[in-house]
Design an enzyme around this catalytic site. Structure first.
Site, PDB file in Angstrom:
ATOM      1  N   ARG A  28       2.833   2.806   1.180  1.00  0.00           N
ATOM      2  CA  ARG A  28       3.346   1.468   1.515  1.00  0.00           C
ATOM      3  C   ARG A  28       4.828   1.517   1.879  1.00  0.00           C
ATOM      4  O   ARG A  28       5.253   0.891   2.842  1.00  0.00           O
ATOM      5  CB  ARG A  28       3.103   0.491   0.366  1.00  0.00           C
ATOM      6  CG  ARG A  28       1.620   0.174   0.168  1.00  0.00           C
ATOM      7  CD  ARG A  28       1.390  -0.649  -1.063  1.00  0.00           C
ATOM      8  NE  ARG A  28       1.869   0.107  -2.240  1.00  0.00           N
ATOM      9  CZ  ARG A  28       2.056  -0.402  -3.443  1.00  0.00           C
ATOM     10  NH1 ARG A  28       1.831  -1.680  -3.655  1.00  0.00           N
ATOM     11  NH2 ARG A  28       2.465   0.341  -4.445  1.00  0.00           N
ATOM     12  N   ASN A  46      -1.904  -2.304  -1.298  1.00  0.00           N
ATOM     13  CA  ASN A  46      -2.996  -1.492  -1.825  1.00  0.00           C
ATOM     14  C   ASN A  46      -4.185  -2.402  -2.100  1.00  0.00           C
ATOM     15  O   ASN A  46      -4.004  -3.568  -2.445  1.00  0.00           O
ATOM     16  CB  ASN A  46      -2.588  -0.818  -3.139  1.00  0.00           C
ATOM     17  CG  ASN A  46      -1.668   0.367  -2.936  1.00  0.00           C
ATOM     18  OD1 ASN A  46      -1.578   0.917  -1.852  1.00  0.00           O
ATOM     19  ND2 ASN A  46      -0.984   0.766  -3.986  1.00  0.00           N
TER      20      ASN A  46
END
Length: 103
Positions: A28, A46
């Site tokens: 990320r 996620n």
């Protein structure tokens, strides 16, 4: 239509989901960094299924560059098995002002 005209006049939006070893490997953070470098907006997060999902918006050429990065590069420790893109469309304006990580 020339590539230059398309790049300057056309905004795109696309949803994505990345499969493989993409959690616990700073995916990320690197996605957010790459998006800012390219100048695209959107988000990343996620999922409970062990994938990373999100949305990217921006000029068509920049969105295509981000799609390539999400498919082939990722974070240094990640292993991308496949990336699924959906809901790809032309948009008249951006829905986000930056790129962020969602939780």
């Amino acid at each position: 239509m020339s590539a230059l005209t398309k790049a300057s006049g056309s905004l795109k939006s696309v949803d994505y989901e990345v499969f493989g070893r993409v959690q616990g490997v700073c995916f990320r953070m690197y996605t957010e960094e790459e998006a800012r470098k390219l100048g695209v907006v959107g988000w990343v997060k996620n999922t409970s299924q062990g994938t990373v999902t999100g949305q990217v918006q921006g000029p068509e050429d920049k969105v295509n560059a981000m799609k390539s990065w999400l498919s082939k590069v990722g974070s240094p420790s990640s292993r991308i098995d496949r990336t699924k893109f959906s809901n790809e469309k032309e948009i008249s304006k951006l829905d986000f002002s930056g790129f962020s990580t969602r939780y």
